[in-house]
Design a protein around this motif. Sequence first.
Motif, PDB file in Angstrom:
ATOM      1  N   VAL A 196      52.842  48.047  35.547  1.00 54.29           N
ATOM      2  CA  VAL A 196      51.420  47.906  35.720  1.00 54.29           C
ATOM      3  C   VAL A 196      51.192  46.245  35.937  1.00 54.29           C
ATOM      4  CG1 VAL A 196      49.366  47.599  34.470  1.00 54.29           C
ATOM      5  CG2 VAL A 196      50.910  49.292  33.854  1.00 54.29           C
ATOM      6  N   GLN A 252      45.843  45.850  29.186  1.00 58.42           N
ATOM      7  CA  GLN A 252      47.108  45.015  29.918  1.00 58.42           C
ATOM      8  C   GLN A 252      46.678  44.014  31.034  1.00 58.42           C
ATOM      9  OE1 GLN A 252      48.915  49.060  30.751  1.00 58.42           O
ATOM     10  NE2 GLN A 252      51.007  47.874  30.201  1.00 58.42           N
ATOM     11  N   LEU A 253      45.706  44.357  31.615  1.00 57.65           N
ATOM     12  CA  LEU A 253      44.869  43.536  32.584  1.00 57.65           C
ATOM     13  C   LEU A 253      44.350  42.072  31.842  1.00 57.65           C
ATOM     14  CD1 LEU A 253      44.058  42.567  35.145  1.00 57.65           C
ATOM     15  CD2 LEU A 253      42.151  44.142  35.220  1.00 57.65           C
ATOM     16  N   PHE A 282      48.888  45.285  39.201  1.00 59.37           N
ATOM     17  CA  PHE A 282      47.823  44.343  39.315  1.00 59.37           C
ATOM     18  C   PHE A 282      47.777  43.427  40.416  1.00 59.37           C
ATOM     19  CE2 PHE A 282      47.349  44.972  34.434  1.00 59.37           C
ATOM     20  CZ  PHE A 282      46.500  45.988  34.471  1.00 59.37           C
ATOM     21  N   LYS A 304      48.334  25.299  35.878  1.00 58.37           N
ATOM     22  CA  LYS A 304      47.244  24.875  36.347  1.00 58.37           C
ATOM     23  C   LYS A 304      47.604  24.134  37.814  1.00 58.37           C
ATOM     24  CE  LYS A 304      45.310  23.637  31.926  1.00 58.37           C
ATOM     25  NZ  LYS A 304      43.960  23.150  31.504  1.00 58.37           N
ATOM     26  N   ALA A 339      43.227  28.865  32.825  1.00 59.78           N
ATOM     27  CA  ALA A 339      43.139  27.551  33.613  1.00 59.78           C
ATOM     28  C   ALA A 339      42.183  27.337  34.648  1.00 59.78           C
ATOM     29  CB  ALA A 339      44.562  27.362  34.187  1.00 59.78           C
ATOM     30  N   ASP A 340      41.780  28.340  35.345  1.00 61.90           N
ATOM     31  CA  ASP A 340      41.133  28.089  36.520  1.00 61.90           C
ATOM     32  C   ASP A 340      40.044  29.221  36.441  1.00 61.90           C
ATOM     33  OD1 ASP A 340      41.456  27.159  39.650  1.00 61.90           O
ATOM     34  OD2 ASP A 340      40.408  28.823  39.289  1.00 61.90           O
ATOM     35  N   ILE A 399      44.992  50.120  30.092  1.00 63.11           N
ATOM     36  CA  ILE A 399      44.909  49.283  31.308  1.00 63.11           C
ATOM     37  C   ILE A 399      44.052  48.020  31.367  1.00 63.11           C
ATOM     38  CG2 ILE A 399      44.391  49.320  33.681  1.00 63.11           C
ATOM     39  CD1 ILE A 399      45.213  52.396  33.782  1.00 63.11           C
ATOM     40  N   LEU A 419      41.085  38.849  40.326  1.00 61.53           N
ATOM     41  CA  LEU A 419      40.622  39.886  39.345  1.00 61.53           C
ATOM     42  C   LEU A 419      39.915  41.059  39.725  1.00 61.53           C
ATOM     43  CD1 LEU A 419      40.434  40.515  36.195  1.00 61.53           C
ATOM     44  CD2 LEU A 419      38.100  39.232  36.299  1.00 61.53           C
ATOM     45  N   PHE A 426      47.278  40.192  31.557  1.00 59.94           N
ATOM     46  CA  PHE A 426      47.704  39.511  32.659  1.00 59.94           C
ATOM     47  C   PHE A 426      46.984  38.302  32.859  1.00 59.94           C
ATOM     48  CE2 PHE A 426      47.434  39.859  37.493  1.00 59.94           C
ATOM     49  CZ  PHE A 426      48.974  39.716  37.577  1.00 59.94           C
ATOM     50  N   VAL A 427      45.637  38.515  32.742  1.00 68.15           N
ATOM     51  CA  VAL A 427      44.665  37.258  33.233  1.00 68.15           C
ATOM     52  C   VAL A 427      44.964  36.162  31.993  1.00 68.15           C
ATOM     53  CG1 VAL A 427      42.394  36.619  33.491  1.00 68.15           C
ATOM     54  CG2 VAL A 427      43.235  38.735  34.402  1.00 68.15           C
ATOM     55  N   PHE A 469      47.578  31.865  39.506  1.00 69.88           N
ATOM     56  CA  PHE A 469      47.092  32.744  38.711  1.00 69.88           C
ATOM     57  C   PHE A 469      48.135  33.656  37.903  1.00 69.88           C
ATOM     58  CE2 PHE A 469      44.997  36.947  38.796  1.00 69.88           C
ATOM     59  CZ  PHE A 469      44.108  36.633  37.885  1.00 69.88           C
ATOM     60  N   ALA A 474      55.239  36.686  31.256  1.00 63.16           N
ATOM     61  CA  ALA A 474      55.407  37.360  30.122  1.00 63.16           C
ATOM     62  C   ALA A 474      55.774  38.719  29.912  1.00 63.16           C
ATOM     63  CB  ALA A 474      54.085  37.099  29.197  1.00 63.16           C
ATOM     64  N   LYS A 523      48.893  36.246  27.749  1.00 62.26           N
ATOM     65  CA  LYS A 523      49.346  36.476  26.360  1.00 62.26           C
ATOM     66  C   LYS A 523      50.331  37.517  26.484  1.00 62.26           C
ATOM     67  CE  LYS A 523      46.692  33.818  23.681  1.00 62.26           C
ATOM     68  NZ  LYS A 523      45.318  34.372  23.165  1.00 62.26           N
ATOM     69  N   LYS A 524      51.336  37.437  25.564  1.00 59.43           N
ATOM     70  CA  LYS A 524      52.310  38.580  25.365  1.00 59.43           C
ATOM     71  C   LYS A 524      51.456  39.850  24.772  1.00 59.43           C
ATOM     72  CE  LYS A 524      56.329  35.753  25.598  1.00 59.43           C
ATOM     73  NZ  LYS A 524      57.683  35.712  25.903  1.00 59.43           N
ATOM     74  N   ARG A 525      51.934  41.026  25.039  1.00 62.52           N
ATOM     75  CA  ARG A 525      51.733  42.261  24.402  1.00 62.52           C
ATOM     76  C   ARG A 525      52.803  42.881  23.406  1.00 62.52           C
ATOM     77  NH1 ARG A 525      51.383  46.465  26.803  1.00 62.52           N
ATOM     78  NH2 ARG A 525      52.649  45.587  28.542  1.00 62.52           N
TER      79      ARG A 525
END
Lengths: 201, 201
Positions: free
Chosen positions: B159, A189-190, B163, B198, A154-155, A186, A164, A193-194, B193, B154, A197-199
Amino acid sequence: MSTRKRSATADEPNRRADIVRAAGRLFAEKGYAATTIRDIAKAVDMQSGSPFYHFKTKHDMLRAVVLEGIAAINDAVIKAANSGGTPRATFEAMLRAHLDQLLGSAGRDFAATLLHESRHLDPEVLAEVTALKDRYEAMWQKVLKDLKRAGLIADDSAVTRLFLMGALNWTVQWYRPEGAQGIGQIAQQLAAFVLGKKRRG
Amino acid sequence: MSTRKRSATADEPNRRADIVRAAGRLFAEKGYAATTIRDIAKAVDMQSGSPFYHFKTKHDMLRAVVLEGIAAINDAVIKAANSGGTPRATFEAMLRAHLDQLLGSAGRDFAATLLHESRHLDPEVLAEVTALKDRYEAMWQKVLKDLKRAGLIADDSAVTRLFLMGALNWTVQWYRPEGAQGIGQIAQQLAAFVLGKKRRG
DNA sequence: CCTACCGATCGGTAGG
DNA sequence: CCTACCGATCGGTAGG
């Protein structure tokens, strides 16, 4: 591989490189100020005055370690940035490359010294490192822009990039090679996270 | 405010607290190993041997600084965690509280010393600090669980918490009080974030 | 790259 | 909390 400059053979080990590696490990472990020239000399089986045959000062050793650290990270991430997939694939490859340098055995001491000991650099060298770091971070800003354009985040502001970088660089504080998490995991997963989305699993 | 223990009056300044504050500033600025007792003594207008009237060793000064840092962060975030709003509001209040301690003038030197100089602590004190940090991070794990239950994130794994800690603690590396970003703004942006919403503007 | 060394500085202490 | 000091250690160097 080929012989550019004056290549080191097995009989002619590169003692300068040995010193840089030992200094990197000790700086990462105990910090620059708490590491003595005698520590470094002992680690490479030299007498206490001998490292000064290869480096003029202790600060020059720090400079060598830090520049090697930033060069390695930069090279690895440039390669990933140009690997030419989707924005998401490129992003994941960059995360993986950065983490490989930070956490892998080849580069972690240089990286840790770069992250934690740069304040002990001479002002001119610090400026040099800062310039390299700015170029490096611009690469990340660009991939964030691409991710936003693709609707995946989104940003893409500078603050997002800094968050990040924090999540990435903080891994040095908690990652353990013998732990359950692998470096590739990792990175995935990061990315999740960013990108939000689901894992699975 | 009230007189618990033996309160310091204006005529009886608390020299021990002065030393802790000066040590915190110097440890944050130059690092523990590069800071000398003479630096600290000069900062509080004492002779070089006098700090040892208040502390037995330099390590004890580090201990005092680090414990003050973790106690301040812990207290502030506990208060925010119990402020009793929605999970999102609680989360934002906790982000704000943590960042206030890390970046505000009252606590930043203690926090920076905690984050960067803990490796110089004696093993027993390090264990003490680690235990406090584990308790502290459990608070964050809990709010992540609440956020997930509310459908706002999510993944609430360890972990993810790491983050988040990275994004938070890395602010120390780039935040400048005179910069465009205020602390409250950074907290809001970090919430956005993590929660993937947004922001306006 | 070693031997032998130097001046400076360091954390810490005795005695008041 | 100051005065005066100590032993240890530090980064760095001259000469080979």
